[in-house]
Design an enzyme around this catalytic site. Structure first.
Site, PDB file in Angstrom:
ATOM      1  N   ASP A 280       0.586  -1.160  -0.254  1.00 26.73           N
ATOM      2  CA  ASP A 280      -0.265   0.451   0.315  1.00 26.73           C
ATOM      3  C   ASP A 280       0.939   1.273  -0.311  1.00 26.73           C
ATOM      4  OD1 ASP A 280      -1.802  -2.301   0.276  1.00 26.73           O
ATOM      5  OD2 ASP A 280      -2.993  -1.249   2.469  1.00 26.73           O
ATOM      6  N   ASP A 281      -0.128   2.331  -0.267  1.00 24.34           N
ATOM      7  CA  ASP A 281       0.950   3.428  -0.046  1.00 24.34           C
ATOM      8  C   ASP A 281       2.008   4.530  -1.131  1.00 24.34           C
ATOM      9  OD1 ASP A 281      -0.592   3.422   1.870  1.00 24.34           O
ATOM     10  OD2 ASP A 281       0.483   3.909   3.216  1.00 24.34           O
ATOM     11  N   HIS A 328      -5.941   2.513  -3.746  1.00 24.47           N
ATOM     12  CA  HIS A 328      -5.610   2.637  -3.127  1.00 24.47           C
ATOM     13  C   HIS A 328      -6.455   4.418  -2.146  1.00 24.47           C
ATOM     14  CE1 HIS A 328      -5.029   1.873   1.537  1.00 24.47           C
ATOM     15  NE2 HIS A 328      -3.918   2.840   1.436  1.00 24.47           N
ATOM     16  N   HIS A 332      -5.889   9.432  -0.033  1.00 25.28           N
ATOM     17  CA  HIS A 332      -5.638   8.732   0.898  1.00 25.28           C
ATOM     18  C   HIS A 332      -5.550   9.328   2.669  1.00 25.28           C
ATOM     19  CE1 HIS A 332      -3.335   6.421   4.114  1.00 25.28           C
ATOM     20  NE2 HIS A 332      -3.728   5.106   3.111  1.00 25.28           N
ATOM     21  N   HIS A 438       4.045  -2.807   2.977  1.00 25.11           N
ATOM     22  CA  HIS A 438       4.074  -0.601   2.526  1.00 25.11           C
ATOM     23  C   HIS A 438       4.925  -0.737   1.251  1.00 25.11           C
ATOM     24  CE1 HIS A 438       0.851  -0.700   5.756  1.00 25.11           C
ATOM     25  NE2 HIS A 438       0.054   0.336   5.274  1.00 25.11           N
TER      26      HIS A 438
HETATM   27 ZN   LIG Z   1      -2.676   2.898   3.363  1.00 24.05          ZN
END
Ligand SMILES: [Zn+2]
Length: 478
Positions: A280-281, A328, A332, A438
């Protein structure tokens, strides 16, 4: 009898053998004995060990081999006076004198030391044969380095000659020492072709599915591209679970052979024992690119839940290397996306557009920041997660939470060891393992290879999320 005597005398006379001659002879003999007596008895005896004339190499160390002196039966070695110096840094002849005794009874002996360059120059080249592909032009080194202990660099003086399938390198130093190196030229291919797999060395095929052979790449130094000339040993039975090793063999015209293997696993269609590595991210320079390198080297596919941050080229690379690109949200930003359904989807479509612009593909695979079970969203809108999870389904999206957290978002600064332990200790064979990671975390990057190795060694298999993948969802709390 008297005839013979007369004859003898006449003959002696004829050769000068008269009385005075014989006396002279006796005097000479006595004189000689006197000299011997003087030399061998009345003066000290000095015996040199080693040779009287010694040749040593330029700059070698000179070491006197020693001597022994006696006089009238006594050892007088201690009394010998040695004179003379040898400078081995300078070519030339040197003398060392050994003197014993005094006055009339003195003895002096000399040893000659010749300092000369007696070493051949060196040519810096191996003596191996030169192999040339049949039918090709002869090639050999024409510039080689040569050095001499006395003359130094003689590279310019090296003569190179090719004759009768032999290359001869010759160099001579200023003292006439000559070095010759011969290299045979053989028109023969002795190098095996290079071989590498196209695709991964480790492939999974679902039972009943066709195994698609991707082939190999092979190049030979003489025969060129041989990629389509390979033979395979072993086969894949796609109706029987198991591991199959394929051995690819390639041979050049000269029968030099090279092989490489690929392991193909025929696996069950259910997802037990699958590991979904999800990141993620990202993307982020310095971490995502290394993670991509590792995934490529390990032949593993993963899923990247991207935002609007990070450079486009990394998303392009994720896509080009076969990974799943998932969404995602763009910002965010919890306060923003969880304030209303419209706000959320505006944000989601923004990142969907970004991905489409980069990859040409529209992604409908999503993950909610904080997961669908998050309670932070209550701050911004009561019941928003229930509405969003429903609305995602209505709009054809699928969302994936996780059932295994690597712990890399927990704050603090965990070590790669901790991330590794968190993951491998929670893996289960009787489920699909959806692993939350991540790709912006350096410790995750540093733990990744070991996690993959552990998975492979323990019979897990790695997959990316597709629209057919069962959703992994947590309980909605808001
Ligand atoms: Zn995230």
């Amino acid at each position: 009898m008297s005839m013979n005597k007369r004859k003898l005398r006449r003959n002696l006379k004829q050769f000068g053998f008269d009385k005075s001659f014989i006396i002279s002879c006796i005097v000479i003999v006595l004189l000689f004995l006197g000299i011997v007596l003087y030399n061998k008895v009345l003066t000290p005896q000095i015996d040199l060990k080693g040779k009287n004339v010694v040749t040593i190499n330029y700059q070698d160390k000179f070491k006197d081999a020693g001597y022994k002196a006696t006089y009238l039966g006594d050892d007088v070695t201690k009394n010998v006076e040695v004179k003379g110096k040898v400078n081995t840094d300078k070519l030339g002849e040197y003398e060392i004198t050994y003197t014993a005794g005094e006055g009339l009874f003195k003895k002096k002996i000399t040893r000659k030391i010749k300092v000369a360059d007696i070493e051949k120059p060196k040519i810096e080249i191996n003596k191996d044969n030169i192999y040339i592909c049949p039918g090709e032009e002869v090639k050999y080194e024409t510039k080689v380095k040569a050095t001499d202990n006395y003359d130094g660099d003689l590279s310019k003086n090296v003569k190179v000659e090719y004759k009768d399938n032999v290359v001869t390198y010759t160099v001579k130093d200023s003292s006439g020492n000559k070095r010759i190196v011969n290299k045979k030229v053989l028109f023969k291919d002795i190098e095996k072709p290079t071989i590498e797999l196209i695709g991964s060395d480790y492939k999974d095929v679902y039972i009943g599915d066709q195994y698609n052979e991707e082939g190999i790449k092979a190049v030979d130094n003489c025969d060129g591209d041989l990629s389509d000339k390979y033979k395979v040993e072993g086969n894949v039975d796609n109706n029987t679970l198991g591991e199959y090793v394929l051995t690819y063999k390639i041979e050049d015209k000269a029968k030099n052979e090279n092989t490489i293997t690929r392991t193909v696993r025929v696996i069950e269609r259910n997802k037990n024992g699958v590991i979904y590595l999800t990141f993620d991210d990202g993307p982020q320079e310095g971490t995502t690119n290394v993670i991509l390198d590792i995934l490529k080297e390990e032949g593993v596919q993963a899923t990247f839940f991207v935002t609007c941050k990070g450079p486009d080229y990394l998303i392009k690379r994720e896509y080009d290397e076969g990974h799943a690109i998932a969404l995602h949200t763009c910002s965010h930003d919890y306060a923003k996306i969880y304030s209303s359904v419209d706000a959320f989807f505006n944000d989601l479509y923004a990142v969907q557009n970004r991905v489409k612009n980069i990859t040409g593909q529209e992604s409908k695979i999503t993950r909610f920041p904080g997961g669908s079970s998050n309670t932070v969203s209550r701050r911004y809108s009561q019941g928003i997660m229930s509405r969003l999870t429903n609305e995602e389904k209505n709009r054809g999206f699928r969302y994936y939470d996780w059932n295994l957290s690597s712990g890399d978002a927990a704050g603090g600064y965990p070590t790669a060891d901790q991330i590794y332990n968190n993951v491998v200790n929670s893996l289960r064979k009787n489920r699909a393992n959806m692993v939350l990671m991540h790709d912006i975390k350096p410790y995750t990057r540093d733990a990744l290879r070991r996690i993959i190795k552990y998975g492979k060694e323990n019979g897990y298999r790695f997959e990316k999320i597709t629209m057919d993948t069962d959703m992994v969802t947590q309980r909605v709390n808001n």
